[in-house]
Motif scaffolding. Sequence first.
Motif, short mmCIF file in Angstrom:
data_model
loop_
_atom_site.label_atom_id
_atom_site.label_comp_id
_atom_site.label_asym_id
_atom_site.label_seq_id
_atom_site.Cartn_x
_atom_site.Cartn_y
_atom_site.Cartn_z
N ARG A 431 0.85 -1.04 -0.09
CA ARG A 431 0.04 0.17 0.11
C ARG A 431 0.85 1.41 0.19
NH1 ARG A 431 -1.97 0.93 4.21
NH2 ARG A 431 -1.68 -0.85 5.64
N ASP A 432 1.96 1.21 0.68
CA ASP A 432 2.89 2.57 0.85
C ASP A 432 3.55 2.63 -0.30
OD1 ASP A 432 1.91 2.79 3.67
OD2 ASP A 432 3.78 2.24 4.53
N ALA A 433 3.81 1.43 -1.10
CA ALA A 433 4.96 1.86 -2.30
C ALA A 433 4.23 2.37 -3.28
CB ALA A 433 5.56 0.24 -2.66
N GLN A 434 2.83 1.97 -3.37
CA GLN A 434 2.11 2.59 -4.60
C GLN A 434 2.20 4.15 -4.73
OE1 GLN A 434 0.17 0.25 -6.86
NE2 GLN A 434 0.86 2.00 -8.03
N ILE A 435 2.25 4.96 -4.02
CA ILE A 435 2.37 6.25 -4.05
C ILE A 435 3.44 6.57 -4.68
CG2 ILE A 435 3.22 6.73 -1.76
CD1 ILE A 435 0.72 8.79 -3.98
N SER A 436 4.54 6.11 -4.60
CA SER A 436 5.93 6.49 -5.03
C SER A 436 5.97 6.41 -6.54
CB SER A 436 7.08 5.46 -4.65
OG SER A 436 7.00 5.45 -3.30
N THR A 437 5.06 5.65 -7.33
CA THR A 437 4.84 5.83 -8.75
C THR A 437 4.45 6.83 -9.35
OG1 THR A 437 3.12 4.40 -8.86
CG2 THR A 437 5.08 3.10 -8.74
N ILE A 438 3.71 7.73 -8.23
CA ILE A 438 2.92 8.82 -8.62
C ILE A 438 3.65 10.10 -8.21
CG2 ILE A 438 0.55 9.86 -8.23
CD1 ILE A 438 -0.31 6.79 -7.59
N TYR A 439 4.15 10.25 -6.98
CA TYR A 439 4.79 11.45 -6.48
C TYR A 439 5.55 11.91 -7.59
CZ TYR A 439 3.79 11.38 -1.50
OH TYR A 439 3.13 11.41 -0.21
N GLU A 440 5.80 13.30 -7.62
CA GLU A 440 6.60 13.95 -8.27
C GLU A 440 6.65 13.63 -9.91
OE1 GLU A 440 7.40 16.44 -6.80
OE2 GLU A 440 7.34 15.59 -4.68
N GLY A 441 5.52 13.33 -10.44
CA GLY A 441 5.30 12.72 -11.62
C GLY A 441 5.28 11.30 -11.91
N THR A 442 3.97 10.91 -12.44
CA THR A 442 3.81 9.43 -12.74
C THR A 442 5.10 8.99 -13.62
OG1 THR A 442 2.56 9.77 -14.88
CG2 THR A 442 1.45 9.95 -12.43
N THR A 443 5.06 7.50 -13.68
CA THR A 443 6.11 6.83 -14.52
C THR A 443 5.96 7.09 -15.82
OG1 THR A 443 5.93 4.98 -12.73
CG2 THR A 443 6.97 4.57 -14.99
N GLY A 444 4.67 7.40 -16.29
CA GLY A 444 4.47 8.07 -17.76
C GLY A 444 5.31 9.25 -18.06
N ILE A 445 5.08 10.30 -16.90
CA ILE A 445 5.60 11.52 -16.99
C ILE A 445 7.18 11.47 -16.99
CG2 ILE A 445 6.12 13.83 -15.80
CD1 ILE A 445 2.98 13.60 -15.04
N ALA A 447 8.94 8.84 -18.09
CA ALA A 447 9.36 8.28 -19.44
C ALA A 447 9.40 9.29 -20.40
CB ALA A 447 8.49 6.99 -19.42
N ASN A 448 8.31 10.17 -20.50
CA ASN A 448 8.36 11.19 -21.76
C ASN A 448 9.36 12.02 -21.62
OD1 ASN A 448 5.86 10.65 -23.59
ND2 ASN A 448 4.89 10.10 -21.57
N ASP A 449 9.90 12.53 -20.08
CA ASP A 449 10.87 13.36 -20.06
C ASP A 449 12.09 12.59 -20.29
OD1 ASP A 449 12.19 15.58 -18.62
OD2 ASP A 449 12.89 14.12 -17.27
N ILE A 451 12.71 10.36 -22.58
CA ILE A 451 12.84 10.14 -24.36
C ILE A 451 12.77 11.47 -24.78
CG2 ILE A 451 11.65 7.82 -24.06
CD1 ILE A 451 9.45 9.06 -25.84
N GLY A 452 12.21 12.10 -24.59
CA GLY A 452 11.99 13.85 -25.01
C GLY A 452 13.25 14.52 -24.69
N ARG A 453 13.19 15.33 -23.29
CA ARG A 453 14.08 16.29 -23.17
C ARG A 453 15.47 15.55 -22.80
NH1 ARG A 453 9.60 17.41 -19.58
NH2 ARG A 453 8.99 19.61 -20.15
N LYS A 454 15.62 14.25 -22.45
CA LYS A 454 16.96 13.64 -22.10
C LYS A 454 17.51 12.79 -23.13
CE LYS A 454 15.75 15.71 -18.20
NZ LYS A 454 15.48 14.83 -16.98
N ILE A 455 16.97 12.62 -24.46
CA ILE A 455 17.52 11.80 -25.20
C ILE A 455 17.23 12.36 -26.57
CG2 ILE A 455 17.44 9.41 -26.50
CD1 ILE A 455 16.89 8.18 -23.53
N ALA A 456 15.97 12.56 -27.03
CA ALA A 456 15.85 13.05 -28.37
C ALA A 456 16.33 14.50 -28.60
CB ALA A 456 14.21 12.98 -28.85
N ARG A 457 16.25 15.17 -27.56
CA ARG A 457 16.42 16.73 -27.75
C ARG A 457 18.05 16.71 -28.08
NH1 ARG A 457 15.10 20.91 -23.12
NH2 ARG A 457 12.90 20.53 -23.99
N GLU A 458 18.94 15.95 -27.38
CA GLU A 458 20.38 15.91 -27.97
C GLU A 458 20.87 14.71 -28.85
OE1 GLU A 458 22.59 15.45 -24.07
OE2 GLU A 458 22.38 13.32 -24.16
#
Length: 597
Positions: A431-445, A447-449, A451-458
């Motif tokens: 129960r406690d662990a589940q929030i960590s995938t959401i805090y400060e941006g979900t896993t999808g956020i 992942a998009n950061d 591939i976009g800002r950290k890989i494709a951009r450079e």
Amino acid sequence: MSEYIAPIRDMQFVLKELAGLDEVAQLPGCEEATPDLVDAVLEEAGRFAEEVLSPINWSGDQEGARWQDKAVTMPAGFREAYKLFADSGWTALACEPEWGGQGLPKVVAAAVAEMWKAANHSFSLCPLLTAGAIESLVLTGSDELKQTYLEKMVSGVWTGTMNLTEPSAGSDLAAVRTRAEPQEDGTYKIFGQKIFITYGDHDMAENIIHLVLARTPTAPEGVKGISLFIVPKFMVNDDGSLGARNDAYCVSIEHKLGIHASPTAIMAFGDQSGAVGYLVGEENRGLEYMFIMMNAARFGVGLEGVAACERAYQRARDYARERIQCTDIGVRGGPKVAIINHPDVRRMLMTMKSRAEATRALAYVVAAAHDAAVHHPDNEVRKRNQAFVDLMIPVVKGWSTESGVTMASLGVQVHGGMGYVEETGAAQHLRDAQISTIYEGTTGIQANDLIGRKIAREGGVTLNALIADMRALDADLAQRSGGDLAAIRSRFAAGVDALASAGEWLVATYGKDVRAASAGAVPFLTLLGIVAGGWQMVRAALIAQEKIDAGDSDPFYPAKIVTTRFYADHVLSQAAGLASSVTDGAEGVLALPEDMF
């Protein structure tokens, strides 16, 4: 119910052999981090985690934080634990000496923070948010704000929060509507509501310093019009004493799946006369400043994933040693044995053990790179390390926390039906662990950061440099023939190849078809996490073999090789499938019409 025991032996190995503690201690400003001092810090932190924080974890979950009349009361034992925590100097561990901190490197602080999170996830969130607020103020606050707030925050007398989210503005911060109206005395009056504010109110510290995103009357629309403000719970007098209560109140706390002892507040600013706020830095640069805090928090949340893996593993291992059920498989008429003897239970425990070690190693290595990025005297070395940190923060956050949830679920499975019963404690970890995938941006956020800002951009420059390091390790591994290392090398080389091909596809595709690239973002983050974690496990196995070859009889080293072999066979072996999901999976994701869902 078993209590948490800090895995200090593995932490020491990772710090010294993989994260390069000796090299970190040679950086300007990090000289205090000698091996003896770090060992002493780990031992003391382990004792505090085991004897103070772990015993109130389950009781805190059962009691929960309580809200009444715009104030929050913490569960029994939390106030006393926090006072001892602050009095012992743990809040100041990695802070600047100028403000009363001990100035230890981030890599040491990371190991200590893992202990807090594993022993008591809910408790650990308070110092996590305070540390982020401190870092943001150190880097962007005026001298007056620093003088007013930092010393008390570093000492733990005051705590800090981060106020971003609003009812109509979740991940889309461009929609923030909290207002900041300038006053003649240079202050601002803040009006608005924020939700999901961790430790927005509590009774453990005498003041709470809120960092709040808001818009001034002349602000442009969108993210370019957001400013950052300090809004204290109690006003601070010129002599540093506390003054009047500010118009910033907790009007409710959320009833959540987990982390029940951590108050998640709905904060109302300015319901009466307006909450007094102080501008941090320049107007309209608030999101830029808040990202300083957010990136620190993202790494810290990634450590929650490491901690969840470790804590769930320990509880499942202890239960498996004690639970007697069935005869050993393949033995007729024999005695009943502990379930740790059964092959599938061993598979689950090895999955948990190897994932805890891999996520820990990767997180600590990234923390050490952060130390180099901040402290190294050579500008090029700083830039190279910062690029690596930027690339890996979404992975440490996303992959580690997803691992934490999966390993906590496995922990319930090891317990069988007893895992579904609250009294064993296994369910709380899930129960406690589940929030960590959401805090400060979900896993999808994340992942998009990635591939976009950290890989494709450079154009994949930093990713390719990382892959080159991995291939160099593979070349070292190739010189070892036979046994476990040969089998490990086969899986690792295939994993690196899969990562390279998926990365090349993303760089080539992102600019032409961003939707197709984004459909594979989470599989790519998982792929990079698995292979990067394997990279560190392979390094660990090579070092362990060298120790054995030199005559070291410590059983830790052969166990590290066996754990790496398991990781290679059962985790790295997933790399090719994930790469295929990245490069070939977009059509299945995007093809179905909306009305068919």
